[in-house]
Each structure stands twice: as C-alpha cells, then as structure tokens.
Scaffold this active site. Structure first.
Site, PDB file in Angstrom:
ATOM      1  N   LYS A   9       5.797   0.702 -11.822  1.00 25.94           N
ATOM      2  CA  LYS A   9       6.347   0.900 -10.474  1.00 25.94           C
ATOM      3  C   LYS A   9       7.287   2.111 -10.451  1.00 25.94           C
ATOM      4  O   LYS A   9       7.642   2.649 -11.514  1.00 25.94           O
ATOM      5  CB  LYS A   9       7.067  -0.383 -10.041  1.00 25.94           C
ATOM      6  CG  LYS A   9       6.122  -1.585  -9.869  1.00 25.94           C
ATOM      7  CD  LYS A   9       6.883  -2.805  -9.360  1.00 25.94           C
ATOM      8  CE  LYS A   9       5.982  -4.005  -9.187  1.00 25.94           C
ATOM      9  NZ  LYS A   9       6.716  -5.172  -8.632  1.00 25.94           N
ATOM     10  N   TYR A  49      -0.166  -5.388  -1.151  1.00 29.45           N
ATOM     11  CA  TYR A  49       0.741  -6.537  -1.112  1.00 29.45           C
ATOM     12  C   TYR A  49       0.474  -7.444   0.093  1.00 29.45           C
ATOM     13  O   TYR A  49       1.364  -8.195   0.503  1.00 29.45           O
ATOM     14  CB  TYR A  49       2.191  -6.052  -1.108  1.00 29.45           C
ATOM     15  CG  TYR A  49       2.709  -5.665  -2.486  1.00 29.45           C
ATOM     16  CD1 TYR A  49       2.595  -6.536  -3.573  1.00 29.45           C
ATOM     17  CD2 TYR A  49       3.339  -4.441  -2.704  1.00 29.45           C
ATOM     18  CE1 TYR A  49       3.080  -6.185  -4.835  1.00 29.45           C
ATOM     19  CE2 TYR A  49       3.834  -4.086  -3.964  1.00 29.45           C
ATOM     20  CZ  TYR A  49       3.699  -4.969  -5.023  1.00 29.45           C
ATOM     21  OH  TYR A  49       4.194  -4.633  -6.269  1.00 29.45           O
ATOM     22  N   ASN A 112      11.377  -4.548 -10.717  1.00 31.99           N
ATOM     23  CA  ASN A 112      10.946  -5.249 -11.944  1.00 31.99           C
ATOM     24  C   ASN A 112       9.879  -4.490 -12.730  1.00 31.99           C
ATOM     25  O   ASN A 112       9.107  -5.082 -13.474  1.00 31.99           O
ATOM     26  CB  ASN A 112      10.535  -6.688 -11.621  1.00 31.99           C
ATOM     27  CG  ASN A 112       9.360  -6.773 -10.666  1.00 31.99           C
ATOM     28  OD1 ASN A 112       8.789  -5.756 -10.280  1.00 31.99           O
ATOM     29  ND2 ASN A 112       8.972  -7.983 -10.302  1.00 31.99           N
ATOM     30  N   HIS A 115       3.691  -3.925 -12.220  1.00 28.00           N
ATOM     31  CA  HIS A 115       2.810  -4.834 -11.480  1.00 28.00           C
ATOM     32  C   HIS A 115       1.600  -5.157 -12.344  1.00 28.00           C
ATOM     33  O   HIS A 115       1.104  -4.294 -13.063  1.00 28.00           O
ATOM     34  CB  HIS A 115       2.304  -4.198 -10.182  1.00 28.00           C
ATOM     35  CG  HIS A 115       1.186  -4.986  -9.563  1.00 28.00           C
ATOM     36  ND1 HIS A 115       1.418  -6.081  -8.761  1.00 28.00           N
ATOM     37  CD2 HIS A 115      -0.171  -4.894  -9.704  1.00 28.00           C
ATOM     38  CE1 HIS A 115       0.234  -6.608  -8.412  1.00 28.00           C
ATOM     39  NE2 HIS A 115      -0.735  -5.911  -8.967  1.00 28.00           N
ATOM     40  N   GLU A 126      -7.778  -5.291  -6.658  1.00 26.91           N
ATOM     41  CA  GLU A 126      -6.795  -4.222  -6.863  1.00 26.91           C
ATOM     42  C   GLU A 126      -7.414  -3.011  -7.575  1.00 26.91           C
ATOM     43  O   GLU A 126      -7.092  -1.867  -7.254  1.00 26.91           O
ATOM     44  CB  GLU A 126      -5.588  -4.781  -7.624  1.00 26.91           C
ATOM     45  CG  GLU A 126      -4.818  -5.781  -6.759  1.00 26.91           C
ATOM     46  CD  GLU A 126      -3.777  -6.594  -7.520  1.00 26.91           C
ATOM     47  OE1 GLU A 126      -3.612  -6.401  -8.746  1.00 26.91           O
ATOM     48  OE2 GLU A 126      -3.122  -7.446  -6.873  1.00 26.91           O
TER      49      GLU A 126
HETATM   50  P1  DAT Z   1       4.462 -10.558  -9.416  1.00 25.11           P
HETATM   51  O1  DAT Z   1       4.800  -9.108  -9.248  1.00 25.11           O
HETATM   52  O2  DAT Z   1       5.065 -11.135 -10.668  1.00 25.11           O
HETATM   53  O3  DAT Z   1       2.990 -10.846  -9.292  1.00 25.11           O
HETATM   54  P2  DAT Z   1       4.735 -11.617  -6.721  1.00 25.11           P
HETATM   55  O4  DAT Z   1       3.295 -11.260  -6.528  1.00 25.11           O
HETATM   56  O5  DAT Z   1       5.153 -13.000  -6.371  1.00 25.11           O
HETATM   57  O6  DAT Z   1       5.195 -11.335  -8.225  1.00 25.11           O
HETATM   58  O7  DAT Z   1       5.634 -10.625  -5.880  1.00 25.11           O
HETATM   59  C1  DAT Z   1       5.311  -9.259  -5.779  1.00 25.11           C
HETATM   60  C2  DAT Z   1       6.566  -8.461  -5.899  1.00 25.11           C
HETATM   61  O8  DAT Z   1       7.414  -8.742  -4.798  1.00 25.11           O
HETATM   62  C3  DAT Z   1       7.416  -8.773  -7.141  1.00 25.11           C
HETATM   63  O9  DAT Z   1       6.986  -8.061  -8.279  1.00 25.11           O
HETATM   64  C4  DAT Z   1       8.778  -8.347  -6.687  1.00 25.11           C
HETATM   65  C5  DAT Z   1       8.780  -8.684  -5.209  1.00 25.11           C
HETATM   66  N1  DAT Z   1       9.402  -9.984  -4.971  1.00 25.11           N
HETATM   67  C6  DAT Z   1       8.890 -11.192  -5.273  1.00 25.11           C
HETATM   68  N2  DAT Z   1       9.721 -12.181  -4.911  1.00 25.11           N
HETATM   69  C7  DAT Z   1      10.791 -11.559  -4.365  1.00 25.11           C
HETATM   70  C8  DAT Z   1      12.015 -12.031  -3.795  1.00 25.11           C
HETATM   71  N3  DAT Z   1      12.312 -13.334  -3.708  1.00 25.11           N
HETATM   72  N4  DAT Z   1      12.893 -11.107  -3.342  1.00 25.11           N
HETATM   73  C9  DAT Z   1      12.615  -9.779  -3.412  1.00 25.11           C
HETATM   74  N5  DAT Z   1      11.482  -9.280  -3.936  1.00 25.11           N
HETATM   75  C10 DAT Z   1      10.589 -10.169  -4.397  1.00 25.11           C
HETATM   76 MG    MG Z   2       1.701 -10.701  -7.684  1.00 25.67          MG
END
Ligand code: DAT
Ligand code: MG
Length: 148
Positions: A9, A49, A112, A115, A126
C-alpha cells in the site's frame, strides 16, 4: 498453481518496504508472476474495495489507497492465498503477531502496509482488476524442485 493478488500500500511504498516484502514471499518459496508500481484511480479503488462500500471507513480507505503509488503483485504457489494472509498478519497491526508483515511494520489499521486477497474468488477478481493476462508470466524455476 494457485495465484493471489498482493499489494504494497502507499504507506509501505513511502516507507521503503517494497524490497523487504517481496523478499519475504520469495524466500518462502513463492513465485512472482507479475508486478508493477502504479497509481490507483478513484474508480479502481471503489471497485477493489466494493465489499466495504457501506462501512464507515470506506471514504478514508479509498482516499488512502489513492494517496500515492502502490506496488501491485501476483504471486503463485501451493496454498499461496491462505499462506500469504498468514504472512501478512491480522488486519489491525495491534493484533498482528511478530514475524508477520503487519506485526513487524504496522501500528494502525488505517495504514497496515499490505493488501492480500482473502479467498480464491477475491484473488481471481482482484488479479483481473489489476493485471492484463499478458502482464502475467508463466515460467519454470529449477529451484521449485527443491521446494515441492
Ligand atoms: P484486510 O485488508 O485484512 O483484508 P479488510 O478487507 O477487512 O481487511 O479491510 C480492508 C482494509 O480496510 C484494511 O486493510 C484496513 C481498512 N480497515 C478495515 N477495518 C477498518 C476499521 N475498523 N477502521 C479503519 N480502517 C479499516
Ligand atoms: Mg480484505
């Protein structure tokens, strides 16, 4: 062989973590099928997303992922989808254990670092969103005989 979509990212690119992250997947034994430094458009971000459209952080997430270049990759190997998720660590770096990428390099859920696709369906979707077929290279590596 199974393939997954992984992406450093914008925070990871800015912090100089591309090499470190590529190195971890190479050393594990996975094979790189495609990679590029690219900017993500608003449209691609919203599509990528899409599952999070209704979440309160969606706007922030789209703003962040379009805030600077990302390093998009396709990796292949046995069980690469699930194994890459384990190597990434929990979504919130606070919960990610040491020796995972988010555990070692992240502090907050908003930034974080990496991805990764979470299922065969999302990997296929994707990869198709980010790469043209001709950008993915099939090649054999002799070292694979010592991995499989
Ligand atoms: P991942 O990236 O582990 O697949 P995800 O698909 O649930 O996680 O979420 C996509 C991204 O969105 C994640 O990398 C960071 C952001 N995100 C997830 N939960 C969040 C939250 N509670 N507050 C802010 N950003 C969040
Ligand atoms: Mg995800």
């Amino acid at each position: 062989m199974e393939k997954t979509f992984l992406m450093v990212k914008p925070d990871g690119v800015q912090r100089g973590l591309i090499g470190e992250i590529v190195s971890r997947f190479e050393k594990k034994g996975f094979q790189l099928a495609g990679a590029k430094l690219m900017s993500i458009s608003q449209e691609l971000a919203e599509e990528h997303y899409g599952e999070h459209k209704e979440r309160p952080f969606f706007g922030e997430l789209v703003d962040f992922i379009t805030s600077g270049p990302v390093f998009a990759m396709v990796w292949q190997g046995e069980d690469v989808i699930a194994t890459a998720r384990q190597m990434m660590g929990a979504t919130n770096p606070k919960d990610a254990v040491p020796a995972t990428i988010r555990g070692d390099f992240g502090l907050t859920v908003g930034k974080n670092v990496i991805h990764g696709s979470d299922s065969p369906e999302s990997a296929q979707r994707e990869i198709g969103l980010f790469f043209k077929e001709e950008e993915l290279i099939e090649y054999s590596k002799l070292i694979n005989e010592w991995i499989y």
